[in-house]
Design an enzyme around this catalytic site. Structure first.
Site, PDB file in Angstrom:
ATOM      1  N   GLU A  66       0.856  -1.188   0.000  1.00  0.00           N
ATOM      2  CA  GLU A  66       0.000   0.000   0.000  1.00  0.00           C
ATOM      3  C   GLU A  66       0.891   1.237   0.000  1.00  0.00           C
ATOM      4  O   GLU A  66       2.113   1.128   0.183  1.00  0.00           O
ATOM      5  CB  GLU A  66      -0.964  -0.027   1.194  1.00  0.00           C
ATOM      6  CG  GLU A  66      -2.084  -1.050   0.982  1.00  0.00           C
ATOM      7  CD  GLU A  66      -3.063  -1.168   2.138  1.00  0.00           C
ATOM      8  OE1 GLU A  66      -3.092  -0.276   2.992  1.00  0.00           O
ATOM      9  OE2 GLU A  66      -3.787  -2.173   2.171  1.00  0.00           O
TER      10      GLU A  66
ATOM     11  N   HIS B 188      -9.055  10.294   2.753  1.00  0.00           N
ATOM     12  CA  HIS B 188      -8.674   9.206   1.850  1.00  0.00           C
ATOM     13  C   HIS B 188      -8.941   9.664   0.429  1.00  0.00           C
ATOM     14  O   HIS B 188     -10.014  10.191   0.129  1.00  0.00           O
ATOM     15  CB  HIS B 188      -9.476   7.943   2.162  1.00  0.00           C
ATOM     16  CG  HIS B 188      -8.877   6.705   1.570  1.00  0.00           C
ATOM     17  ND1 HIS B 188      -8.866   6.478   0.219  1.00  0.00           N
ATOM     18  CD2 HIS B 188      -8.257   5.644   2.132  1.00  0.00           C
ATOM     19  CE1 HIS B 188      -8.261   5.320  -0.013  1.00  0.00           C
ATOM     20  NE2 HIS B 188      -7.879   4.790   1.132  1.00  0.00           N
TER      21      HIS B 188
ATOM     22  N   ARG C  77      -0.601   9.353   1.691  1.00  0.00           N
ATOM     23  CA  ARG C  77      -2.034   9.555   1.425  1.00  0.00           C
ATOM     24  C   ARG C  77      -2.435  11.019   1.352  1.00  0.00           C
ATOM     25  O   ARG C  77      -3.277  11.403   0.547  1.00  0.00           O
ATOM     26  CB  ARG C  77      -2.814   8.846   2.538  1.00  0.00           C
ATOM     27  CG  ARG C  77      -4.235   8.622   2.233  1.00  0.00           C
ATOM     28  CD  ARG C  77      -4.869   7.745   3.286  1.00  0.00           C
ATOM     29  NE  ARG C  77      -4.611   6.346   3.059  1.00  0.00           N
ATOM     30  CZ  ARG C  77      -4.982   5.375   3.892  1.00  0.00           C
ATOM     31  NH1 ARG C  77      -5.600   5.676   5.018  1.00  0.00           N
ATOM     32  NH2 ARG C  77      -4.730   4.120   3.622  1.00  0.00           N
TER      33      ARG C  77
ATOM     34  N   HIS D 196     -11.332  10.255   6.645  1.00  0.00           N
ATOM     35  CA  HIS D 196     -11.075   8.830   6.855  1.00  0.00           C
ATOM     36  C   HIS D 196     -10.563   8.513   8.251  1.00  0.00           C
ATOM     37  O   HIS D 196     -10.973   7.511   8.845  1.00  0.00           O
ATOM     38  CB  HIS D 196     -10.063   8.383   5.805  1.00  0.00           C
ATOM     39  CG  HIS D 196      -9.772   6.923   5.781  1.00  0.00           C
ATOM     40  ND1 HIS D 196     -10.753   5.977   5.568  1.00  0.00           N
ATOM     41  CD2 HIS D 196      -8.616   6.222   5.944  1.00  0.00           C
ATOM     42  CE1 HIS D 196     -10.207   4.757   5.578  1.00  0.00           C
ATOM     43  NE2 HIS D 196      -8.922   4.888   5.825  1.00  0.00           N
TER      44      HIS D 196
ATOM     45  N   ARG E  46      -1.270   9.328   8.852  1.00  0.00           N
ATOM     46  CA  ARG E  46      -1.084   7.900   9.159  1.00  0.00           C
ATOM     47  C   ARG E  46      -0.671   7.103   7.926  1.00  0.00           C
ATOM     48  O   ARG E  46      -1.237   7.269   6.842  1.00  0.00           O
ATOM     49  CB  ARG E  46      -2.393   7.324   9.708  1.00  0.00           C
ATOM     50  CG  ARG E  46      -2.315   5.847  10.017  1.00  0.00           C
ATOM     51  CD  ARG E  46      -3.592   5.376  10.640  1.00  0.00           C
ATOM     52  NE  ARG E  46      -4.733   5.561   9.768  1.00  0.00           N
ATOM     53  CZ  ARG E  46      -5.095   4.701   8.820  1.00  0.00           C
ATOM     54  NH1 ARG E  46      -4.406   3.596   8.607  1.00  0.00           N
ATOM     55  NH2 ARG E  46      -6.167   4.949   8.087  1.00  0.00           N
TER      56      ARG E  46
HETATM   57  C1  SIN Z   1      -7.541   1.485   2.457  1.00  0.00           C
HETATM   58  O1  SIN Z   1      -7.873   0.327   2.316  1.00  0.00           O
HETATM   59  O2  SIN Z   1      -7.203   2.213   1.534  1.00  0.00           O
HETATM   60  C2  SIN Z   1      -7.544   2.061   3.833  1.00  0.00           C
HETATM   61  C3  SIN Z   1      -6.534   1.404   4.650  1.00  0.00           C
HETATM   62  C4  SIN Z   1      -6.173   2.254   5.811  1.00  0.00           C
HETATM   63  O3  SIN Z   1      -6.795   3.277   6.042  1.00  0.00           O
HETATM   64  O4  SIN Z   1      -5.197   1.924   6.487  1.00  0.00           O
END
Ligand code: SIN
Length: 509
Positions: A110, A221, A265, A323, A358
């Site tokens: 990620e 997000h 993010r 988020h 985060r």
């Molecule tokens: C996501 O699945 O994009 C969110 C994961 C997260 O907020 O850690």
């Protein structure tokens, strides 16, 4: 020891199970039903499945980097050092993590992680798998659970938190009270958080005089499908190769950051918002080049199809939505707050691990690691609390005091529209959102302090009162931080220095 835990996500239930195993008398209060909170909605997984070349130290560096250097190194070390044991404990609790062909836990990538280290369950249903496993463990344990019990306020006596008053008026006494009610996404109209995420624990802590910090850092997000209920399209989809395109089909993130779609993010969210604002049309997430979408992301696939989108053939329009709240009730690495008898964990707490933004998939990990640590600490040193001012560098200190309009140094119209949840959400979105400026923040602070929520008698009224308390604290913290850092982004620095300081702000270091 009698331990009362408000909230039943991964943090609260981990603390409950561990405290029960240690022989405490544990009761969990849930305002809705067990298993209906934020944890069950988490699509992205849980970080900490280290493969070749990876280590907790590298994970710590990524965490600090994503948090724009604002994280607390001691808290981050506690997080990553506890990761392997936390994942092992979840496997032992019955969480069916997805496996690679050799039988090991599969590792996903990620944004802002240097290496694939995210464990998933059911593809994009990790939170649900974790929640289900913990709920069934709790049901089989001696932990008592009260569903439909809205924790309204803390009971204090002799300078110590001694229990919780329910909205029904019933008073429950305890030796230790743990706040694990999650974040406050519902201060915004567009959020990935479920409807009960109304900052209840943070509001209770503020009313009782506990210290909070970092509330200006709200994570938006970047890839949320709008609709009557916004729907998250996980960052793991970008980790699997999906790209963001503007209205002309251009991959604009390539020009924004060296890591393009996998930049931190906050960087991606701002770029998505700017593109949409300048082009007047939404940005799209193009996953058409990703194989086996339905197999890897079954929840997202089903939801998109139910909304008439075939993402194997067409791009998905996305925009940012609130988020995660990086700040919260100030705790040490074992969950102690500044009030004796009061503990906090998970998104409710500000441990310092997330800094100003985060890192993806660190929140489930935080709940698991710090929930267990808190339960262990209850046994060893229950009365040792943090000093009233734990001296967090750069934090704005906020207390609930009456707002004194004259003190702001600006004319202040206190005859604004009367309080309503929708008005609060709109104000927060427009003035304390992804892109902020001094004037908008000052306006928001004035308006929020002019509003009064009715004395709560119903769950909705209690939530409204909590949203107002938390929104004021977020807006004041954002006004006090005159520079941009991580998720807190000012379009322009405050033109007049220093920024106006309402009396609700007791200094800003
Ligand atoms: C996501 O699945 O994009 C969110 C994961 C997260 O907020 O850690």
């Amino acid at each position: 020891m009698k331990v009362l835990i408000a909230g039943a996500g991964i943090a609260g239930l981990t603390a409950a199970l561990r405290a029960d195993a240690l022989g405490h008398d544990v009761e969990v209060l849930v305002k809705g039903a067990l298993g209906d909170g934020c944890t069950a909605h988490a699509q992205g997984g849980i970080a900490g499945e280290y493969g070749p070349g990876d280590s907790p130290a590298l994970h710590a560096l990524d965490t600090m980097h994503a948090g724009d250097g604002h994280g607390d190194p001691v808290a981050i070390a506690a997080l990553v050092d506890g990761a392997i044991a936390a994942l092992d404990a979840l496997v032992a609790a019955g969480v069916p993590f997805d496996r690679a062909s050799d039988g090991s836990v599969a590792r996903g990538l990620e944004a802002a992680h240097s290496l694939p280290r995210i464990a998933h369950a059911g593809g994009d249903a990790t939170g649900k798998a974790i929640s289900d496993a913990l709920v069934s463990r709790v049901r089989a344990s001696a932990v008592q659970v009260r569903e439909g019990a809205f924790a309204a306020d803390l009971l204090t006596a002799g300078g110590r938190v001694r229990g919780i008053r329910l909205l029904s008026g019933e008073e429950l006494e305890a030796d230790a009270v743990v706040l694990a009610t999650g974040g406050a996404g519902r201060v915004y109209p567009f959020t990935t958080n479920p409807s009960g995420t109304t900052g209840d624990g943070i509001a209770m802590a503020l009313r009782a005089g506990a210290s909070v910090a970092d509330l200006e850092f709200v994570q938006f997000h970047p890839t949320v499908l709008s609709g009557h209920e916004p729907f998250l399209v996980s960052e793991a989809v970008r980790g699997a190769g999906a790209v963001l395109r503007d209205a002309e089909g251009r991959r604009f993130m390539v020009d924004e950051h060296a890591d393009a779609e996998l930049a931190p993010r906050d960087v991606v969210a701002r770029a998505v918002a700017r593109q949409a604002l300048t082009q007047g049309s939404p940005v799209v997430l193009d996953a058409t080049g990703v194989h086996d979408l339905a197999a890897h992301f079954p929840t997202i696939d089903a939801e998109l199809r139910s909304r008439g989108i075939d993402w194997t053939r067409e791009p998905v329009p996305v925009s940012p939505a609130a988020h995660y709240l990086m700040g919260g009730v100030v705790t040490d690495v074992d969950g102690r707050t500044t009030l004796p008898g009061l503990w906090a964990v998970g998104e409710t707490a500000r441990t310092g691990v997330h800094g100003a933004n985060r890192l993806a998939s660190n929140s489930l990990l935080e709940g698991a690691v710090f929930g267990a640590r808190l339960a262990e600490a209850l046994t060893s040193a229950s009365d040792a609390q943090l000093p009233p001012d734990p001296g967090i560098p750069g934090r704005s200190r906020y207390q609930l005091l009456p707002f004194d309009s004259d003190h702001s140094g600006r004319s202040c119209d206190l005859d604004g529209p009367s309080f309503a949840r929708t008005a609060l959400q709109r104000l927060m979105w427009e003035k304390v959102g992804l892109l902020r400026d001094d004037e908008g923040l000052a306006d928001a602070v004035r308006t929020l302090h002019a509003w009064e929520a009715p004395a709560p008698r119903t769950p909705v009224e209690q939530e409204d009162a909590n949203l107002l308390v938390v929104a004021r604290a977020v807006a004041c913290a954002a006004l006090a931080r005159t520079d941009s850092l991580g998720a807190h982004f000012r379009l322009s620095p405050a033109l007049t220095a220093p920024a106006p300081t309402p009396s609700a702000l007791i200094g800003a270091a």
